[in-house]
Enzyme design. Structure first.
Site, mmCIF file in Angstrom:
data_model
loop_
_atom_site.group_PDB
_atom_site.id
_atom_site.type_symbol
_atom_site.label_atom_id
_atom_site.label_comp_id
_atom_site.label_asym_id
_atom_site.label_seq_id
_atom_site.Cartn_x
_atom_site.Cartn_y
_atom_site.Cartn_z
ATOM 1 N N GLU A 204 89.059 43.465 59.440
ATOM 2 C CA GLU A 204 89.557 43.186 58.095
ATOM 3 C C GLU A 204 89.335 44.334 57.122
ATOM 4 O O GLU A 204 89.421 44.162 55.909
ATOM 5 C CB GLU A 204 88.936 41.888 57.580
ATOM 6 N N ASP A 313 86.327 26.089 55.871
ATOM 7 C CA ASP A 313 87.409 26.737 56.622
ATOM 8 C C ASP A 313 87.565 25.991 57.949
ATOM 9 O O ASP A 313 88.415 25.119 58.083
ATOM 10 C CB ASP A 313 87.081 28.212 56.833
ATOM 11 N N LYS A 338 94.613 28.492 54.992
ATOM 12 C CA LYS A 338 95.239 29.422 55.942
ATOM 13 C C LYS A 338 96.518 28.771 56.453
ATOM 14 O O LYS A 338 96.455 27.733 57.117
ATOM 15 C CB LYS A 338 94.292 29.706 57.120
ATOM 16 N N ARG A 367 94.250 36.044 57.883
ATOM 17 C CA ARG A 367 93.530 35.900 59.137
ATOM 18 C C ARG A 367 93.094 37.289 59.579
ATOM 19 O O ARG A 367 93.572 38.295 59.065
ATOM 20 C CB ARG A 367 94.406 35.277 60.241
ATOM 21 N N LYS A 389 91.512 35.610 49.540
ATOM 22 C CA LYS A 389 90.626 36.307 50.473
ATOM 23 C C LYS A 389 91.522 37.062 51.446
ATOM 24 O O LYS A 389 92.173 36.452 52.286
ATOM 25 C CB LYS A 389 89.774 35.266 51.198
#
Length: 429
Positions: A204, A313, A338, A367, A389
């Site tokens: 990420e 999550d 998500k 993701r 995010k």
């Protein structure tokens, strides 16, 4: 004008070099919408099914089955439908799939179509996607939750906690927040280099150094914030994604922090977080306990729920049934959103709406396996979610979302809002 004339899917690559699904929806007017589907590394067991091919091709990770499902099963049913009927199209695909978890067509097939339909409709009306999805009230830019130190499943190091993030809550605009995050990111690189640590980046875009403990990660980020000229706790808060399901052992019912050589019970994990929160300006903890450890989550909420955002999550998997259960039991106070966990835009928006009505916050998320697709940036503004995010200010697959938000803020001009700390509207302390 907005009648679907063709739906076409192809296999493309994501940011990790793994195959994913890209879908194009063509309208009779000649307008086209395109979307690419993301993929996760640490996944909740209750997520909608991501269909992979198995076998030798792409080491089993091919998505040709999902692509074929779009081209051969979904496309014929959607040709002639109106792209403006997002809810109707999403419901039709769910009905055609016929399973609870989209295991027949694959959530990666259905989501690709769902997002591409929305893009096509927005393009046909010649309006931005965030306006099409959110209407005239879509104007709040999200506080970025920027993952600058990676551990766990996202990096090959001995840090147990998966993500350590900064949140520039003291910024006046999204543009300023992004600059603050980028400056902290670059200063962190200098701090890590000076300490002799590796500055390679993880999935990420954050750094993945071999730190001696999880707490050292927090202390190092504080040092970087100060080096960048900002005040930790005032202008910049910290956030963590523990991804505890990856640390939990079903054999002994304990959490194994291998990097620190610790084995902790649920209550000890809660105490561990309490200690960290007392030392560092942590405003958000995601998946602090295993997705099935509801008693542990209840305890965590009782102890920290009034002063820390507790994000579900793997716990809620963007699923209204799981979220409703959590709300009823008083577990957590926030949901991570998500799109590929649930598989359609309609269900995604339902989850956000349910969270907000219950006084929970909603954090729109990428993701670890991403693409250049920036749909989630538009979703964040369309829903006035207040938080996003989407990784470090590094790697094009992450920066694509930030750049789209900069464009949206420019387009909105004086209407744009950046709420900073007010985005955490359910915290009292």
């Amino acid at each position: 004008m907005t009648i679907i004339s063709d739906v076409y899917a192809r296999e493309v690559l994501d940011s990790r070099g793994n195959p994913t699904v890209e879908v194009e929806v063509h309208l009779e007017s000649g307008v086209m919408g395109r979307a690419l589907v993301p993929s996760g590394a640490s996944t909740g067991e209750y997520e909608a099914v991501e269909l992979r091919d198995g076998g030798d091709r792409y080491m089993g990770k091919g998505v040709q089955k999902a692509v074929d499902n779009v081209n051969e099963k979904i496309a014929p049913e959607l040709i002639g439908e109106n792209a403006l009927d997002q809810i109707g199209i999403d419901r039709l695909m769910i009905e055609l799939d016929g399973t609870e978890n989209k295991g027949n067509f694959g959530a990666n097939a259905i989501l690709g179509v769902s997002m591409a339909v929305a893009h096509a409709a927005a393009n046909a009306l010649d309006i931005p996607l965030y306006v099409y999805l959110g209407g005239f009230n879509a104007k709040q830019l999200p506080v970025p939750m920027m993952n600058i130190i990676n551990g766990g499943e996202h990096a090959d190091n001995n840090v147990d906690i998966q993500e350590f993030m900064v949140m520039p809550v003291g910024a006046e605009s999204f543009k300023e927040a992004l600059r603050m995050g980028a400056e902290i990111f670059h200063n962190l690189k200098s701090v890590l280099k000076a300490k002799g640590y590796n500055t390679a980046v993880g999935d990420e875009g954050g750094f993945a150094p071999n730190l001696s403990s999880n707490e050292e990660a927090l202390a190092t980020i504080i040092e970087a914030i100060e080096k960048a000229g900002y005040k930790p706790g005032e202008q910049v808060k910290l956030a963590m994604d523990v991804a505890s399901s990856e640390l939990y052992s079903k054999e002994d019912g304990k959490y194994h922090l291998a990097g620190e050589g610790k084995v902790l019970s649920s209550e000890e994990m809660v105490s561990f977080y309490e200690e960290l929160v007392s030392k560092y300006p942590i405003i958000s903890i995601e998946d602090g306990l295993d997705e099935n450890d509801w008693e542990g989550h209840k305890l965590l909420t009782e102890r920290l729920g009034d002063k820390v955002q507790l994000v579900g999550d793997d716990l809620f998997v963007t699923n209204t049934k799981k979220l409703a259960e959590g709300i009823e039991k008083g577990i957590g106070n926030s949901i991570l959103i998500k799109v590929n966990q649930i598989g359609t835009l309609t269900e995604t928006f339902d989850a956000i709406e349910m969270a907000k009505r219950a006084g929970y916050t909603a954090v729109i998320s990428h993701r670890s396996g991403e693409t250049e697709d920036a749909t989630i940036a538009d979703i964040a503004v369309a829903t006035n979610a207040g938080q996003i995010k989407t990784g470090a200010p590094s790697r094009t697959d992450r920066v694509a979302k930030y750049n789209q938000l900069l464009r949206i803020e420019d387009e909105l001009a004086d209407l744009a809002q950046y709420n900073g700390l007010k985005s955490f509207y359910n915290l009292s302390k």
